[in-house]
Design a protein around this motif. Structure first.
Motif, PDB file in Angstrom:
ATOM      1  N   THR A  13       0.829  -1.207   0.000  1.00 38.78           N
ATOM      2  CA  THR A  13       0.000   0.000   0.000  1.00 38.78           C
ATOM      3  C   THR A  13       0.864   1.258   0.000  1.00 38.78           C
ATOM      4  O   THR A  13       0.646   2.177  -0.789  1.00 38.78           O
ATOM      5  CB  THR A  13      -0.942  -0.005   1.211  1.00 38.78           C
ATOM      6  N   GLY A  16       2.660   1.558  -3.308  1.00 37.35           N
ATOM      7  CA  GLY A  16       1.759   2.022  -4.363  1.00 37.35           C
ATOM      8  C   GLY A  16       1.477   3.505  -4.256  1.00 37.35           C
ATOM      9  O   GLY A  16       1.453   4.223  -5.262  1.00 37.35           O
ATOM     10  N   THR A  38      -2.420   0.769  -8.763  1.00 39.22           N
ATOM     11  CA  THR A  38      -2.804   1.164  -7.407  1.00 39.22           C
ATOM     12  C   THR A  38      -4.129   1.913  -7.419  1.00 39.22           C
ATOM     13  O   THR A  38      -5.015   1.654  -6.595  1.00 39.22           O
ATOM     14  CB  THR A  38      -1.714   2.042  -6.783  1.00 39.22           C
TER      15      THR A  38
END
Length: 60
Positions: A13, A16, A38
């Motif tokens: 996460t 991204g 993403t």
């Protein structure tokens, strides 16, 4: 093994998000590909969360 898999999610996460930030500032071509993936995953998650909710707005 489960801890390793679950700790990979925040790492992906953050990576991204960093690629989205970098691609917006003219990064290399691969950052644009990662940022597109993403953003698509974010849209998919947002779309899925809308349909997981109860349409009447009440919990049963």
């Amino acid at each position: 093994m489960l801890v390793l898999a679950l700790s990979g999610i925040p790492v992906l996460t953050v990576g991204g998000c960093a690629c989205v930030w970098w691609a917006a500032r003219g990064g290399p071509r691969w950052t644009r590909a990662v940022s597109a993936a993403t953003l698509a995953a974010g849209r998919l998650a947002r779309h899925a969360s809308r349909y997981d909710r109860n349409p009447s707005g009440q919990d049963n």
